[in-house]
Design a protein around this motif. Structure first.
Motif, PDB file in Angstrom:
ATOM      1  N   LEU A   6     -70.873 -24.658  32.408  1.00 20.55           N
ATOM      2  CA  LEU A   6     -69.758 -25.159  33.210  1.00 20.55           C
ATOM      3  C   LEU A   6     -69.763 -26.679  33.348  1.00 20.55           C
ATOM      4  N   ARG A   7     -70.891 -27.309  33.005  1.00 16.14           N
ATOM      5  CA  ARG A   7     -70.965 -28.768  33.048  1.00 16.14           C
ATOM      6  C   ARG A   7     -70.654 -29.406  31.698  1.00 16.14           C
ATOM      7  N   LEU A   8     -70.395 -28.586  30.687  1.00 18.67           N
ATOM      8  CA  LEU A   8     -70.157 -29.097  29.341  1.00 18.67           C
ATOM      9  C   LEU A   8     -68.675 -29.045  29.001  1.00 18.67           C
ATOM     10  N   ASP A   9     -68.191 -30.031  28.283  1.00 12.81           N
ATOM     11  CA  ASP A   9     -66.827 -30.052  27.790  1.00 12.81           C
ATOM     12  C   ASP A   9     -66.807 -30.779  26.445  1.00 12.81           C
ATOM     13  N   PRO A  10     -66.707 -30.055  25.353  1.00 12.45           N
ATOM     14  CA  PRO A  10     -66.579 -28.603  25.245  1.00 12.45           C
ATOM     15  C   PRO A  10     -67.924 -27.893  25.463  1.00 12.45           C
ATOM     16  N   VAL A  11     -67.859 -26.582  25.655  1.00  7.31           N
ATOM     17  CA  VAL A  11     -69.060 -25.792  25.898  1.00  7.31           C
ATOM     18  C   VAL A  11     -69.758 -25.534  24.560  1.00  7.31           C
ATOM     19  N   ARG A  12     -70.973 -26.084  24.436  1.00  2.67           N
ATOM     20  CA  ARG A  12     -71.797 -25.840  23.243  1.00  2.67           C
ATOM     21  C   ARG A  12     -73.210 -25.606  23.737  1.00  2.67           C
ATOM     22  N   LEU A  13     -73.678 -24.390  23.594  1.00  2.00           N
ATOM     23  CA  LEU A  13     -74.946 -23.998  24.196  1.00  2.00           C
ATOM     24  C   LEU A  13     -75.715 -23.115  23.226  1.00  2.00           C
ATOM     25  N   PHE A  14     -77.010 -23.359  23.160  1.00  2.00           N
ATOM     26  CA  PHE A  14     -77.911 -22.550  22.328  1.00  2.00           C
ATOM     27  C   PHE A  14     -78.866 -21.809  23.257  1.00  2.00           C
ATOM     28  N   ILE A  15     -78.720 -20.494  23.332  1.00  3.78           N
ATOM     29  CA  ILE A  15     -79.554 -19.670  24.205  1.00  3.78           C
ATOM     30  C   ILE A  15     -80.647 -19.043  23.353  1.00  3.78           C
ATOM     31  N   ALA A  16     -81.889 -19.403  23.629  1.00  5.35           N
ATOM     32  CA  ALA A  16     -83.011 -18.955  22.805  1.00  5.35           C
ATOM     33  C   ALA A  16     -84.128 -18.399  23.680  1.00  5.35           C
ATOM     34  N   ASP A  17     -83.759 -17.555  24.647  1.00  7.09           N
ATOM     35  CA  ASP A  17     -84.774 -16.948  25.504  1.00  7.09           C
ATOM     36  C   ASP A  17     -85.581 -15.902  24.744  1.00  7.09           C
ATOM     37  N   ASP A  18     -86.668 -15.443  25.369  1.00 11.76           N
ATOM     38  CA  ASP A  18     -87.507 -14.424  24.752  1.00 11.76           C
ATOM     39  C   ASP A  18     -86.762 -13.091  24.657  1.00 11.76           C
ATOM     40  N   VAL A  19     -87.306 -12.188  23.896  1.00  5.21           N
ATOM     41  CA  VAL A  19     -86.723 -10.861  23.724  1.00  5.21           C
ATOM     42  C   VAL A  19     -86.785 -10.101  25.048  1.00  5.21           C
ATOM     43  N   GLY A  20     -85.667  -9.494  25.429  1.00  2.13           N
ATOM     44  CA  GLY A  20     -85.644  -8.637  26.598  1.00  2.13           C
ATOM     45  C   GLY A  20     -85.294  -9.300  27.910  1.00  2.13           C
ATOM     46  N   VAL A  21     -85.005 -10.593  27.909  1.00  3.20           N
ATOM     47  CA  VAL A  21     -84.686 -11.261  29.175  1.00  3.20           C
ATOM     48  C   VAL A  21     -83.177 -11.291  29.445  1.00  3.20           C
ATOM     49  N   GLY A  22     -82.379 -10.831  28.502  1.00  2.89           N
ATOM     50  CA  GLY A  22     -80.952 -10.708  28.770  1.00  2.89           C
ATOM     51  C   GLY A  22     -80.085 -11.807  28.197  1.00  2.89           C
ATOM     52  N   LYS A  23     -80.288 -12.155  26.929  1.00  2.70           N
ATOM     53  CA  LYS A  23     -79.432 -13.180  26.319  1.00  2.70           C
ATOM     54  C   LYS A  23     -77.986 -12.704  26.218  1.00  2.70           C
ATOM     55  N   THR A  24     -77.799 -11.404  25.997  1.00  5.00           N
ATOM     56  CA  THR A  24     -76.440 -10.867  25.940  1.00  5.00           C
ATOM     57  C   THR A  24     -75.724 -11.054  27.267  1.00  5.00           C
ATOM     58  N   ILE A  25     -76.400 -10.745  28.360  1.00  3.18           N
ATOM     59  CA  ILE A  25     -75.808 -10.915  29.689  1.00  3.18           C
ATOM     60  C   ILE A  25     -75.486 -12.385  29.933  1.00  3.18           C
ATOM     61  N   GLU A  26     -76.400 -13.266  29.581  1.00  2.00           N
ATOM     62  CA  GLU A  26     -76.185 -14.700  29.812  1.00  2.00           C
ATOM     63  C   GLU A  26     -74.975 -15.209  29.042  1.00  2.00           C
ATOM     64  N   ALA A  27     -74.844 -14.782  27.784  1.00  2.00           N
ATOM     65  CA  ALA A  27     -73.717 -15.241  26.972  1.00  2.00           C
ATOM     66  C   ALA A  27     -72.395 -14.687  27.481  1.00  2.00           C
ATOM     67  N   LEU A  28     -72.384 -13.401  27.849  1.00  2.00           N
ATOM     68  CA  LEU A  28     -71.133 -12.794  28.302  1.00  2.00           C
ATOM     69  C   LEU A  28     -70.752 -13.253  29.702  1.00  2.00           C
ATOM     70  N   LEU A  29     -71.714 -13.656  30.518  1.00  2.00           N
ATOM     71  CA  LEU A  29     -71.381 -14.252  31.808  1.00  2.00           C
ATOM     72  C   LEU A  29     -70.565 -15.530  31.612  1.00  2.00           C
ATOM     73  N   ILE A  30     -70.953 -16.326  30.639  1.00  4.03           N
ATOM     74  CA  ILE A  30     -70.212 -17.559  30.343  1.00  4.03           C
ATOM     75  C   ILE A  30     -68.802 -17.226  29.886  1.00  4.03           C
ATOM     76  N   ALA A  31     -68.683 -16.270  28.964  1.00  4.05           N
ATOM     77  CA  ALA A  31     -67.365 -15.904  28.448  1.00  4.05           C
ATOM     78  C   ALA A  31     -66.469 -15.346  29.541  1.00  4.05           C
ATOM     79  N   ARG A  32     -67.013 -14.455  30.373  1.00  2.00           N
ATOM     80  CA  ARG A  32     -66.221 -13.848  31.444  1.00  2.00           C
ATOM     81  C   ARG A  32     -65.781 -14.888  32.465  1.00  2.00           C
ATOM     82  N   GLU A  33     -66.664 -15.833  32.787  1.00  4.22           N
ATOM     83  CA  GLU A  33     -66.321 -16.864  33.766  1.00  4.22           C
ATOM     84  C   GLU A  33     -65.225 -17.783  33.238  1.00  4.22           C
TER      85      GLU A  33
END
Length: 246
Positions: free
Chosen positions: A116-143
């Protein structure tokens, strides 16, 4: 009147929603759903407001509770929970929280705050396996979708993950995605109105990256690309050292 403000108009309370232009004000009934929202034209509202004062938008005020209105602790707690859930969608910093069926963990809000602080939004999510990268990415899209900053987005993923992404979008984020790959593109094209491309018609897409990257399909995707792209397994998109490698 910022999105999330509670106002009074037409003798009832409303929540201000994001509008596509500054000429209109989008209002959702305080106890209603997004489908009940209306749009008021600012100039017309001010023009007829002198004759019809209830057509003007004013800040909403609620009387303080009195001691004789309190029943017991259980009833007061139930009322507080109901009010909190009703207002959560429009009056919290994150509009998406009222339309998802999960409760994100605290650390999963970090990528959203960064985005939300980026314009345009460019983010690389590289968390460990099982911590919820899908949730993190879709939270951004939904918001971004609920704030009106984007109208369409696409998830690019390997073909064997398309159904998994589609289920996550439908079950947890209350969205209706379409899966774009070789076996579904014919049916989707028949649903697309004449003169439009399926990439610009469907608001939520899950596309097979193997299908999109072909010489036949890549130009159309690039021309009608949605405003937001989520690339899954992005480490597989690095340039190859030789022409035959992927």
């Amino acid at each position: 009147m910022q999105p999330g403000s509670i106002v009074r108009c037409r003798e009832r309370e409303w929540v201000v929603l994001p509008a596509d232009s500054e000429e209109g004000v989008v209002l959702r009934p305080l106890t209603g759903t997004p489908e009940d929202a209306i749009c008021l034209h600012r100039q017309l509202m001010n023009l007829i407001g002198g004759t019809l004062p209830f057509e003007r938008i004013e800040p909403a005020f609620f009387p303080l509770p009195r001691a004789d209105q309190v029943a017991d602790a259980a009833a007061a707690h139930l009322l507080w929970q109901a009010a909190r859930l009703i207002l959560r969608e429009g009056a919290t910093p994150f509009r998406s929280l009222g339309r998802i069926s999960i409760r994100p963990r605290t650390y999963q809000f970090v990528p959203l705050l960064m985005a939300l602080r980026l314009d345009p939004v460019r983010l690389f999510i590289a968390d460990d396996v099982g911590v919820g990268k899908t949730i993190e990415a879709l939270l951004i899209a939904r918001e971004l979708l609920d704030r009106g900053e984007i109208r369409r987005f696409c998830v690019l993923c390997p073909p064997y993950l398309c159904e998994q992404w589609a289920r996550e979008l439908a079950e947890k984020f209350n969205l209706e995605p379409v899966v774009i790959r070789s076996g579904t593109v014919g049916q989707l094209e028949r649903q697309t109105p004449p003169g439009q491309n399926l990439y610009e018609y469907f608001p939520v897409q899950v596309a097979s990256i193997d299908f999109v990257k072909t010489e036949r399909n890549r130009p159309q995707f690039l021309q009608f690309c949605p405003e937001l792209i989520i690339a899954d397994e992005v480490h597989g998109a690095a340039a190859a050292s030789s022409g035959r490698a992927q």
